[in-house]
Design a protein around this motif. Structure first.
Motif, PDB file in Angstrom:
ATOM      1  N   GLY A 116      -8.528   7.153   1.685  1.00 46.61           N
ATOM      2  CA  GLY A 116      -8.441   7.488   3.102  1.00 46.61           C
ATOM      3  C   GLY A 116      -7.733   8.822   3.301  1.00 46.61           C
ATOM      4  N   LYS A 117      -7.746   9.283   4.545  1.00 44.38           N
ATOM      5  CA  LYS A 117      -7.242  10.618   4.865  1.00 44.38           C
ATOM      6  C   LYS A 117      -5.766  10.777   4.486  1.00 44.38           C
ATOM      7  CE  LYS A 117      -7.528  13.950   8.634  1.00 44.38           C
ATOM      8  NZ  LYS A 117      -6.259  14.054   9.384  1.00 44.38           N
ATOM      9  N   ASP A 118      -4.946   9.814   4.869  1.00 42.84           N
ATOM     10  CA  ASP A 118      -3.504   9.927   4.603  1.00 42.84           C
ATOM     11  C   ASP A 118      -3.240  10.000   3.091  1.00 42.84           C
ATOM     12  OD1 ASP A 118      -0.715   9.924   5.282  1.00 42.84           O
ATOM     13  OD2 ASP A 118      -0.631   7.830   4.676  1.00 42.84           O
ATOM     14  N   LEU A 119      -3.902   9.149   2.324  1.00 45.51           N
ATOM     15  CA  LEU A 119      -3.715   9.166   0.861  1.00 45.51           C
ATOM     16  C   LEU A 119      -4.189  10.502   0.291  1.00 45.51           C
ATOM     17  CD1 LEU A 119      -2.975   7.796  -1.803  1.00 45.51           C
ATOM     18  CD2 LEU A 119      -5.229   6.736  -1.815  1.00 45.51           C
ATOM     19  N   ARG A 120      -5.353  10.971   0.721  1.00 39.65           N
ATOM     20  CA  ARG A 120      -5.876  12.251   0.216  1.00 39.65           C
ATOM     21  C   ARG A 120      -4.904  13.386   0.477  1.00 39.65           C
ATOM     22  NH1 ARG A 120     -10.880  11.135   2.792  1.00 39.65           N
ATOM     23  NH2 ARG A 120     -10.444  12.816   4.259  1.00 39.65           N
ATOM     24  N   GLU A 121      -4.368  13.412   1.706  1.00 43.54           N
ATOM     25  CA  GLU A 121      -3.471  14.517   2.063  1.00 43.54           C
ATOM     26  C   GLU A 121      -2.154  14.437   1.312  1.00 43.54           C
ATOM     27  OE1 GLU A 121      -5.280  15.362   6.509  1.00 43.54           O
ATOM     28  OE2 GLU A 121      -3.293  14.416   6.339  1.00 43.54           O
ATOM     29  N   ARG A 122      -1.612  13.252   1.166  1.00 44.11           N
ATOM     30  CA  ARG A 122      -0.312  13.129   0.490  1.00 44.11           C
ATOM     31  C   ARG A 122      -0.406  13.465  -0.989  1.00 44.11           C
ATOM     32  NH1 ARG A 122       2.522   7.694   2.586  1.00 44.11           N
ATOM     33  NH2 ARG A 122       3.827   8.161   0.806  1.00 44.11           N
ATOM     34  N   VAL A 123      -1.485  13.039  -1.616  1.00 46.50           N
ATOM     35  CA  VAL A 123      -1.660  13.309  -3.044  1.00 46.50           C
ATOM     36  C   VAL A 123      -1.879  14.802  -3.292  1.00 46.50           C
ATOM     37  CG1 VAL A 123      -3.461  13.036  -4.799  1.00 46.50           C
ATOM     38  CG2 VAL A 123      -2.428  11.034  -3.752  1.00 46.50           C
ATOM     39  N   ASN A 124      -2.447  15.442  -2.316  1.00 42.15           N
ATOM     40  CA  ASN A 124      -2.805  16.852  -2.460  1.00 42.15           C
ATOM     41  C   ASN A 124      -1.743  17.775  -1.863  1.00 42.15           C
ATOM     42  OD1 ASN A 124      -4.680  18.677  -3.434  1.00 42.15           O
ATOM     43  ND2 ASN A 124      -5.625  18.911  -1.418  1.00 42.15           N
ATOM     44  N   ALA A 125      -0.600  17.213  -1.433  1.00 42.93           N
ATOM     45  CA  ALA A 125       0.384  18.025  -0.704  1.00 42.93           C
ATOM     46  C   ALA A 125       1.033  19.089  -1.587  1.00 42.93           C
ATOM     47  CB  ALA A 125       1.450  17.121  -0.089  1.00 42.93           C
ATOM     48  N   ARG A 126       1.353  18.717  -2.826  1.00 41.56           N
ATOM     49  CA  ARG A 126       1.930  19.735  -3.717  1.00 41.56           C
ATOM     50  C   ARG A 126       0.802  20.593  -4.255  1.00 41.56           C
ATOM     51  NH1 ARG A 126       3.719  17.622  -8.047  1.00 41.56           N
ATOM     52  NH2 ARG A 126       2.917  15.584  -7.517  1.00 41.56           N
ATOM     53  N   PHE A 168       0.825  -1.213   0.000  1.00 42.31           N
ATOM     54  CA  PHE A 168       0.000   0.000   0.000  1.00 42.31           C
ATOM     55  C   PHE A 168       0.861   1.265   0.000  1.00 42.31           C
ATOM     56  CE2 PHE A 168      -2.892  -3.294   1.584  1.00 42.31           C
ATOM     57  CZ  PHE A 168      -3.893  -3.157   0.632  1.00 42.31           C
ATOM     58  N   GLU A 169       2.005   1.216   0.677  1.00 46.64           N
ATOM     59  CA  GLU A 169       2.869   2.395   0.717  1.00 46.64           C
ATOM     60  C   GLU A 169       3.428   2.734  -0.671  1.00 46.64           C
ATOM     61  OE1 GLU A 169       3.298   4.797   2.597  1.00 46.64           O
ATOM     62  OE2 GLU A 169       5.123   5.691   1.765  1.00 46.64           O
ATOM     63  N   GLU A 170       3.813   1.715  -1.444  1.00 47.59           N
ATOM     64  CA  GLU A 170       4.351   1.992  -2.788  1.00 47.59           C
ATOM     65  C   GLU A 170       3.277   2.571  -3.712  1.00 47.59           C
ATOM     66  OE1 GLU A 170       7.378   2.211  -3.788  1.00 47.59           O
ATOM     67  OE2 GLU A 170       8.213   1.480  -1.915  1.00 47.59           O
ATOM     68  N   ILE A 171       2.041   2.130  -3.540  1.00 50.60           N
ATOM     69  CA  ILE A 171       0.955   2.706  -4.348  1.00 50.60           C
ATOM     70  C   ILE A 171       0.743   4.174  -3.945  1.00 50.60           C
ATOM     71  CG2 ILE A 171      -1.498   2.586  -4.946  1.00 50.60           C
ATOM     72  CD1 ILE A 171      -1.347  -0.449  -4.509  1.00 50.60           C
ATOM     73  N   ARG A 172       0.718   4.422  -2.626  1.00 50.93           N
ATOM     74  CA  ARG A 172       0.566   5.814  -2.160  1.00 50.93           C
ATOM     75  C   ARG A 172       1.703   6.685  -2.673  1.00 50.93           C
ATOM     76  NH1 ARG A 172      -1.329   4.135   3.439  1.00 50.93           N
ATOM     77  NH2 ARG A 172       0.842   3.597   3.686  1.00 50.93           N
ATOM     78  N   ARG A 173       2.936   6.169  -2.598  1.00 51.70           N
ATOM     79  CA  ARG A 173       4.103   6.951  -3.015  1.00 51.70           C
ATOM     80  C   ARG A 173       4.029   7.293  -4.506  1.00 51.70           C
ATOM     81  NH1 ARG A 173       9.494   4.414  -0.950  1.00 51.70           N
ATOM     82  NH2 ARG A 173       8.455   4.866   1.015  1.00 51.70           N
ATOM     83  N   ALA A 174       3.634   6.318  -5.324  1.00 51.14           N
ATOM     84  CA  ALA A 174       3.512   6.581  -6.760  1.00 51.14           C
ATOM     85  C   ALA A 174       2.479   7.688  -6.995  1.00 51.14           C
ATOM     86  CB  ALA A 174       3.108   5.303  -7.498  1.00 51.14           C
ATOM     87  N   LEU A 175       1.339   7.590  -6.329  1.00 56.40           N
ATOM     88  CA  LEU A 175       0.276   8.577  -6.531  1.00 56.40           C
ATOM     89  C   LEU A 175       0.700   9.959  -6.033  1.00 56.40           C
ATOM     90  CD1 LEU A 175      -2.732   6.326  -5.515  1.00 56.40           C
ATOM     91  CD2 LEU A 175      -2.211   7.146  -7.817  1.00 56.40           C
ATOM     92  N   GLU A 176       1.417   9.950  -4.923  1.00 54.23           N
ATOM     93  CA  GLU A 176       1.939  11.196  -4.362  1.00 54.23           C
ATOM     94  C   GLU A 176       2.872  11.873  -5.377  1.00 54.23           C
ATOM     95  OE1 GLU A 176       4.422  10.175  -1.036  1.00 54.23           O
ATOM     96  OE2 GLU A 176       4.012  12.081  -0.066  1.00 54.23           O
ATOM     97  N   ASN A 177       3.599  11.067  -6.156  1.00 55.89           N
ATOM     98  CA  ASN A 177       4.517  11.588  -7.167  1.00 55.89           C
ATOM     99  C   ASN A 177       3.841  11.738  -8.526  1.00 55.89           C
ATOM    100  OD1 ASN A 177       6.732  11.811  -5.425  1.00 55.89           O
ATOM    101  ND2 ASN A 177       7.090   9.599  -5.589  1.00 55.89           N
ATOM    102  N   ASP A 178       2.527  11.778  -8.512  1.00 52.43           N
ATOM    103  CA  ASP A 178       1.759  12.047  -9.727  1.00 52.43           C
ATOM    104  C   ASP A 178       1.877  10.935 -10.758  1.00 52.43           C
ATOM    105  OD1 ASP A 178      -0.057  13.841 -10.566  1.00 52.43           O
ATOM    106  OD2 ASP A 178       1.355  15.515 -10.711  1.00 52.43           O
ATOM    107  N   GLU A 179       2.105   9.730 -10.288  1.00 55.08           N
ATOM    108  CA  GLU A 179       2.273   8.607 -11.183  1.00 55.08           C
ATOM    109  C   GLU A 179       1.001   7.766 -11.139  1.00 55.08           C
ATOM    110  OE1 GLU A 179       5.659   5.105 -11.618  1.00 55.08           O
ATOM    111  OE2 GLU A 179       5.658   6.363  -9.850  1.00 55.08           O
TER     112      GLU A 179
END
Lengths: 99, 98
Positions: free
Chosen positions: B83-93, A32-43
């Motif tokens: 979930g909250k953590d995913l929403r916040e991280r994706v929206n951080a930039r 789950f962390e790798e999926i979150r990280r990819a999405l966080e990096n706009d991937e």
């Protein structure tokens, strides 16, 4: 029926794959962390047979506090959407168990 | 990121595990999640999000080739709520306004 959780997934890897409990827990966490990280990096994330996690940018728009009725702007934001794949859609579509 | 890239990224952090175990684990996780939805069991991953089924009622559609009306029965579709953590991280930039 209780929800499926990370603990259930780790237990499955321990029972069925023979990983030790720590490894099983770490793999589930990393999945789950790798999926979150990819999405966080706009991937975009594409898991064939399951579905895609896409990113969408939403413009700012006027909003309202539902309790007070006060107008508050909703800022522009990036959101995750999930598009189930054909295979997953086909497998759940005929669910007829009721509830 | 594709499924094989996801497997590689996890394997890189789990050097003590053979890559084929990581591959098997990822496939089992996805299959178990699919099975949960197939029997309408909710999936709840804290900090990531939840998956549930949503019902779509029956409707009348059209065959795009012939234009003929077709009755489509109701069906269930998977739905994901981040979930909250995913929403916040994706929206951080900051999101660029245009």
């Amino acid at each position: 029926m209780a929800a499926l959780t990370k603990a259930d997934l780790a237990e499955m890897l321990y029972q069925e794959l023979g990983l030790n409990k720590r490894e099983a827990k770490e793999i589930v966490e990393a999945f789950f962390e790798e999926i979150r990280r990819a999405l966080e990096n706009d991937e975009q994330v594409k898991l064939s047979g399951f579905g895609n996690f896409d990113l969408r940018e939403k413009r700012s728009r006027p909003g309202r506090n539902p309790k007070t009725g006060e107008e508050i702007p909703i800022s522009a934001r990036r959101v995750v959407t999930f598009r189930p794949g054909q295979k997953l859609k086909a497998r759940v579509e005929s669910y007829a168990g009721g509830e | 990121m594709t499924k094989s890239e996801l497997i590689e990224r996890i394997a890189r952090q789990q050097e003590q595990l053979p890559a084929r175990d990581v591959e098997a684990a990822v496939k089992m996780i996805l299959e178990r999640m699919t099975q949960a939805l197939v029997r309408n069991q909710r999936i709840e991953i804290r900090g990531f999000g939840s998956f549930t089924l949503h019902y779509r009622g029956p409707r009348v559609g059209r065959n795009p080739k012939t234009g003929e009306r077709v009755e489509l029965p109701g069906k269930y579709v998977p739905h994901f709520k981040p979930g909250k953590d995913l929403r916040e991280r994706v929206n951080a930039r900051p999101v660029r306004e245009d």
